[in-house]
Design an enzyme around this catalytic site. Structure first.
Site, PDB file in Angstrom:
ATOM      1  CB  ALA A 157       6.690  -7.379  -6.004  1.00 56.95           C
ATOM      2  CD  GLN A 158       1.538 -11.522  -3.179  1.00 53.07           C
ATOM      3  OE1 GLN A 158       1.713 -11.074  -2.062  1.00 53.07           O
ATOM      4  NE2 GLN A 158       0.971 -12.689  -3.392  1.00 53.07           N
ATOM      5  CG  MET A 159       3.882  -3.205  -2.564  1.00 53.75           C
ATOM      6  SD  MET A 159       5.232  -2.806  -1.440  1.00 53.75           S
ATOM      7  CE  MET A 159       6.311  -1.935  -2.571  1.00 53.75           C
ATOM      8  CE1 TYR A 160       7.620  -3.763  -6.362  1.00 49.32           C
ATOM      9  CE2 TYR A 160       8.272  -4.953  -8.320  1.00 49.32           C
ATOM     10  CZ  TYR A 160       8.590  -4.396  -7.106  1.00 49.32           C
ATOM     11  OH  TYR A 160       9.872  -4.482  -6.638  1.00 49.32           O
ATOM     12  NE  ARG A 161      -2.513  -3.027  -4.952  1.00 50.98           N
ATOM     13  CZ  ARG A 161      -2.505  -1.996  -4.119  1.00 50.98           C
ATOM     14  NH1 ARG A 161      -2.262  -0.792  -4.572  1.00 50.98           N
ATOM     15  NH2 ARG A 161      -2.749  -2.182  -2.845  1.00 50.98           N
TER      16      ARG A 161
END
Length: 131
Positions: free
Chosen positions: A40-44
């Protein structure tokens, strides 16, 4: 399990949440027979997932990639493009709205924007909602 006609969603996958250095884990999982990676984007760490998939030597079409847009609304198109660029795998099998916050109008705008990128031959093969 057939997700949509012609696409099988693997029942087991590797999630890379809270794994800033997930490249080795992704490569090991793929080598062990996993064919689904969830990022996910949030996981970077999308860029590390993409690099590990390429390094695995397994043909892209044999690996299922799930990622998620964070935020949405009027930033959705840029977010999709960012995920595609970081993964650098050509397409994403399943792209989800990560956390459908922001109210009905933001969710609807996010979903409509995802639809523009989704479908056969487009960079998002399928879309949906997480959490």
């Amino acid at each position: 399990t057939e997700w949509i006609p012609g696409q099988d969603l693997p029942l087991l996958g590797l999630g890379v949440y809270q794994n800033d250095d997930c490249g080795d884990a992704v490569e090991a999982a793929l080598k062990a027979g996993y064919i689904h990676v969830d990022t996910a984007q949030m996981y970077r760490n999308e860029h590390k997932v993409g690099a590990a998939v390429k390094a695995s030597g397994i043909p892209r079409e044999r690996i299922w990639i799930t990622s998620k847009v964070y935020g949405g609304g009027d930033t959705t198109a840029d977010s999709v493009k960012s995920s595609l660029a970081k993964l650098d795998l050509g397409y994403i099998d399943l792209y989800l709205i990560h956390s459908p916050h922001g109210g009905k109008n933001v969710r609807l705008q996010t979903y409509k924007t995802l639809l523009e990128f989704a479908g056969p031959g487009k960079p998002l093969r399928s879309i949906g909602v997480s959490n």
